[in-house]
Enzyme design. Structure first.
Site, PDB file in Angstrom:
ATOM      1  CE1 TYR A   1      32.636  42.626  39.816  1.00  0.00           C
ATOM      2  CE2 TYR A   1      34.273  42.176  41.503  1.00  0.00           C
ATOM      3  CZ  TYR A   1      33.118  41.822  40.828  1.00  0.00           C
ATOM      4  OH  TYR A   1      32.450  40.666  41.154  1.00  0.00           O
TER       5      TYR A   1
ATOM      6  NE  ARG B   1      41.022  40.834  48.194  1.00  0.00           N
ATOM      7  CZ  ARG B   1      40.246  39.803  48.508  1.00  0.00           C
ATOM      8  NH1 ARG B   1      38.943  39.837  48.229  1.00  0.00           N
ATOM      9  NH2 ARG B   1      40.735  38.745  49.128  1.00  0.00           N
TER      10      ARG B   1
END
Ligand SMILES: Cc1cc2nc3c(=O)[nH]c(=O)nc-3n(C[C@H](O)[C@H](O)[C@H](O)COP(=O)(O)O)c2cc1C
Length: 361
Positions: A169, A214
């Site tokens: 992403y 993350r």
């Protein structure tokens, strides 16, 4: 030696044990509004009742255009706060701290002419689309969208946020030099985009709100993953270590390492940053493995995702030494997979677990 049942401090928050539920999207349960529904509330109620030390809510989009799916939950406008308030109250009723993962897909989402650090044609995975180099103004606009979403999470009563900085992403795209070919500061120092967001969130939300990321251990190599972790350490309370940009990263672990490559990466990042709370993930299906990871790798939290889908009481059962069921690794046909179902989940691992439990009673 660390123990699975020990409490652990993650910035301003204390988790009662070392088992975390990592983010897991549940598409089809909301709609284009991205608002929390009763189904989401009941799902998180079951997970919280199952005794984990921490729940990190699913990837939640910071802009409508940056979504991965038309029914993804969002925090891009104030009207979405109320639903998250309900989720936070539900999870907190079980004495479980609750974060949310803030997400923007970049070139890996539904926007076919997407934001990306550089022009990039994504060919791998279910989403092939064209990414366009973001202008400096656009970068600032998206950074602000992350900061505003974090503020909404805080207003909703959550305990913290995790930036989605891996799994292909937008933040991951900035961190991976095979995707980010910019020559300005955002390319020279790949962590700049993430750092500016993290610093903005800290400034807006204050020290009592946990902020983490993350992050991939291999982006594209472990050496890069460790470099990114070192560059980000001043601005986070925790790092949740997973995999990088699909097709542009190289996860690997020594042959005799007992767990996944992501856990190996987490172990190595922990060695480099011994004071940073480090989470690891991938493939834990029982108590023996969860204990083994905590006792041998030095990391601080073990994420269990599909294990909690098979059995929402995974943590309670593991800590009491009971059968916790087993994810059958139907992957890539996981019945929970957002892209393969319409929100009705018939998980074979869960069916088997329930049948065995019924027999035993
Ligand atoms: C249904 C499903 C949804 C997921 N959604 C997310 C997500 O929103 N954000 C994320 O970072 N990872 C997501 N993941 C990945 C998990 O957090 C986890 O890293 C992965 O499943 C490996 O852990 P496990 O072997 O314990 O399942 C998802 C996984 C599943 C199965």
């Amino acid at each position: 030696m660390k123990k699975l049942e020990e409490s652990v401090k993650i910035g301003p928050v204390t988790a009662k044990n070392r088992i975390a539920v990592p983010p897991m999207v549940c598409f089809h349960w909301s709609d284009d509004s991205g608002r929390v529904t009763e189904k989401n509330v009941e799902h998180y109620r079951a997970l919280a009742a199952g005794g984990p030390g921490l729940i990190i809510g699913e990837a939640t989009c910071v802009t409508k255009r940056g979504r991965l799916h038309e029914t993804q939950l969002g925090l891009w406008e104030d009207g979405q706060i109320e639903g998250w308030k309900k989720l936070a109250e539900t999870v907190h009723a079980y004495n479980v701290p609750f974060f949310v993962q803030l997400h923007h897909s970049g070139v890996t989402g539904i926007d076919l002419e997407a934001d990306c650090p550089s022009d990039y044609d994504k060919k791998v995975g279910p989403h092939g689309c064209r990414g366009h180099e973001m202008s400096l103004d656009r970068i600032k606009e998206i950074e602000d969208a992350f900061i505003q979403a974090a503020l909404r999470a805080k207003k909703a009563g959550l305990d913290g946020v995790e930036l989605h900085g891996c799994h292909s992403y937008l933040i991951c795209q900035f961190l991976n030099r095979n995707v980010n070919r910019r020559e300005d500061i955002y390319g020279q120092k790949e962590e700049t985009f993430a750092l500016e967001i993290l610093q903005g969130i800290r400034k807006a939300c204050g020290p009592d709100f946990a902020v983490g990321i993350r992050l991939a251990a291999f982006e594209p190599t472990l050496e890069d993953g460790i470099r990114h972790a070192k560059a980000l350490q001043q601005d986070v309370d925790f790092m949740d270590i997973s995999y990088g940009f699909n097709g542009e990263s190289h996860p690997e672990a020594p042959e005799d390492f007992l767990y996944s490559a992501a856990f190996y990466g987490a172990q190595e990042i922990k060695k480099a940053l011994p004071h940073m709370p480090i989470f690891g993930v991938d493939g834990i299906v029982n108590g023996e493995q969860a204990r083994g990871v905590i006792e041998t790798t030095g990391i601080d939290m073990v994420d269990v995702a599909r294990g909690f889908l098979v059995n929402p009481d995974f943590a309670k059962d593991v800590l009491a030494g009971r059968d916790c069921g087993k994810c059958l690794h139907c992957k890539p046909a996981c019945r929970w997979s957002p892209f393969l179902n319409d929100g009705v989940v018939n998980c074979p691992g869960r069916t088997l677990f329930l049948r065995n439990r019924e027999k035993a009673e």
